[in-house]
Design an enzyme around this catalytic site. Structure first.
Site, PDB file in Angstrom:
ATOM      1  N   ASP A  52       0.835  -1.206   0.000  1.00 48.34           N
ATOM      2  CA  ASP A  52       0.000   0.000   0.000  1.00 48.34           C
ATOM      3  C   ASP A  52       0.870   1.256   0.000  1.00 48.34           C
ATOM      4  OD1 ASP A  52       0.890  -0.231   2.579  1.00 48.34           O
ATOM      5  OD2 ASP A  52      -1.068   0.026   3.527  1.00 48.34           O
ATOM      6  N   SER A  53       2.194   1.067   0.045  1.00 52.52           N
ATOM      7  CA  SER A  53       3.111   2.194  -0.184  1.00 52.52           C
ATOM      8  C   SER A  53       2.862   2.791  -1.558  1.00 52.52           C
ATOM      9  CB  SER A  53       4.567   1.730  -0.061  1.00 52.52           C
ATOM     10  OG  SER A  53       4.805   0.614  -0.896  1.00 52.52           O
ATOM     11  N   ASP A  91      -0.934  -6.093   0.112  1.00 54.32           N
ATOM     12  CA  ASP A  91      -1.316  -5.490   1.393  1.00 54.32           C
ATOM     13  C   ASP A  91      -2.820  -5.368   1.512  1.00 54.32           C
ATOM     14  OD1 ASP A  91       0.773  -4.822   3.138  1.00 54.32           O
ATOM     15  OD2 ASP A  91       1.388  -3.127   1.888  1.00 54.32           O
ATOM     16  N   LYS A 120      -0.827  -9.207   3.369  1.00 54.74           N
ATOM     17  CA  LYS A 120      -0.041  -8.685   4.500  1.00 54.74           C
ATOM     18  C   LYS A 120      -0.948  -7.793   5.344  1.00 54.74           C
ATOM     19  CE  LYS A 120       3.535  -5.754   3.926  1.00 54.74           C
ATOM     20  NZ  LYS A 120       3.004  -4.549   4.592  1.00 54.74           N
ATOM     21  N   GLU A 122      -0.995  -5.317   8.920  1.00 53.18           N
ATOM     22  CA  GLU A 122      -0.175  -4.601   9.905  1.00 53.18           C
ATOM     23  C   GLU A 122      -0.739  -4.760  11.312  1.00 53.18           C
ATOM     24  OE1 GLU A 122       0.508  -0.513   8.883  1.00 53.18           O
ATOM     25  OE2 GLU A 122       1.270  -1.022   6.894  1.00 53.18           O
ATOM     26  N   GLU A 189       9.566  -3.758  10.602  1.00 51.95           N
ATOM     27  CA  GLU A 189       9.920  -2.455  10.014  1.00 51.95           C
ATOM     28  C   GLU A 189      10.358  -1.470  11.096  1.00 51.95           C
ATOM     29  OE1 GLU A 189       7.185  -0.702   7.211  1.00 51.95           O
ATOM     30  OE2 GLU A 189       8.337   1.176   7.155  1.00 51.95           O
TER      31      GLU A 189
HETATM   32  O1  KIV Z   1       3.603  -1.124   1.599  1.00 56.40           O
HETATM   33  C1  KIV Z   1       4.802  -1.476   1.602  1.00 56.40           C
HETATM   34  O2  KIV Z   1       5.551  -1.201   0.656  1.00 56.40           O
HETATM   35  C2  KIV Z   1       5.298  -2.229   2.731  1.00 56.40           C
HETATM   36  C3  KIV Z   1       6.760  -2.544   2.776  1.00 56.40           C
HETATM   37  C4  KIV Z   1       7.528  -1.315   3.029  1.00 56.40           C
HETATM   38  C5  KIV Z   1       7.069  -3.617   3.726  1.00 56.40           C
HETATM   39  O3  KIV Z   1       4.557  -2.558   3.596  1.00 56.40           O
END
Ligand code: KIV
Length: 288
Positions: A52-53, A91, A120, A122, A189
């Protein structure tokens, strides 16, 4: 693709667990589009993460908080078309699991139906019930603890976590809770190297570090940071392997100059009419 890399079979969740047992490091990078996902996969990287970055990195948001499930799906589909060998993780964006386990399962199942192989999530102890619920629904889950960017407003920005005794103990408990809930790997992280080392030793599942030192079982970076294409300030933990901003800037300036000076396109870069078609234009003057 390097023939040695090609010979290695498809990366799967059980294979990653074996890699930890054999002490073989795991590489992971983010991808948000078809061409870069293809390059990453062909370079033999083990895990492609549609992170989600993508919010801050390619959509211009200030954080990952505004990213929606629709945003993630759009980029997941592009990346899915490119990736053949790497494990494809996506994510769950902010809001898709914080409101309840039902919504978490619905979002994750939707992503798996579009070709994701894992999601993923968090958060540590407070997410363990969600992780358990997802794994019960046959969704492989990668945890993500320490600096969790979706907690941007609670953490007051992106700050290294686990620097006090209390915070370090809490992160260790988070790691164990997420593993016990069924996660197949955990991203660490923005935590001190020493804490990451202890977590790696205590967990059976691989730890994938970002800003967590060299002792994790694997490493993950945001592609645009690694190739020098991020507009954000480069964090200390990023090694710039290329300066694509400079390469692109120089190409764009040359193109603009060539267009304004009439140097682009050249005759060799143009299509031409056959002789008989050309003849019919002869003698045509300026239209008044
Ligand atoms: O969203 C992302 O890119 C991430 C990584 C930095 C682990 O969660």
């Amino acid at each position: 693709m390097d023939p040695l890399v090609e010979a290695v079979s498809k990366i799967t969740v059980p294979l990653l667990l074996e890699r930890k047992l054999r002490g073989e490091r795991i590489s992971c990078l983010t991808a948000y589009d078809f061409p870069t996902a293809r390059l990453i996969d062909e370079s033999g990287i083990d895990i492609v993460l549609v992170g989600d970055s993508l919010g801050p990195v390619v959509l211009g948001y200030d954080s990952t908080v505004p990213v929606t499930e629709a945003d993630m799906l759009h980029h997941l589909r592009a990346v899915r078309r490119a990736v053949r060998r790497a494990l494809l993780v996506v994510d769950l964006p902010y809001g898709s699991y914080q409101v309840g386990d039902q919504t978490a399962v619905a979002a994750a199942v939707g992503f798996l139906k579009e070709g994701a192989e894992a999601v993923k999530v968090e958060g540590g102890r407070k997410r363990s019930a969600t992780v358990r619920r997802l794994t019960e629904a046959e969704v492989p889950v990668m945890g993500h603890i320490g600096l969790t960017p979706q907690s941007f407003h609670v953490l007051g920005g992106h700050r290294v976590q686990g620097r006090t005794r209390e915070s370090a103990a809490g992160i260790l408990e988070d790691a164990e809770a997420i593993e016990d809930a069924g996660a197949f790997a955990v991203v660490l992280e923005g935590i001190p190297r020493e804490l990451a080392t202890v977590i790696r030793q205590r967990l059976r599942v691989p730890t994938i570090g970002i800003g967590a030192g060299p002792d994790c079982d694997g490493q993950v970076l945001v592609l645009h940071d690694l190739i020098g294409l991020s507009l954000q300030r480069r964090p200390k933990f990023v090694r710039p392997y290329a300066n694509m901003s400079r390469v692109l800037q120089s190409a764009l300036e040359k193109y603009r100059e060539d267009v304004s000076e009439g140097r682009f396109p050249a005759d060799a870069e143009s299509y031409h009419c056959p002789e008989d078609v050309r003849e019919q234009f002869e003698g045509l003057g300026v239209r008044r």
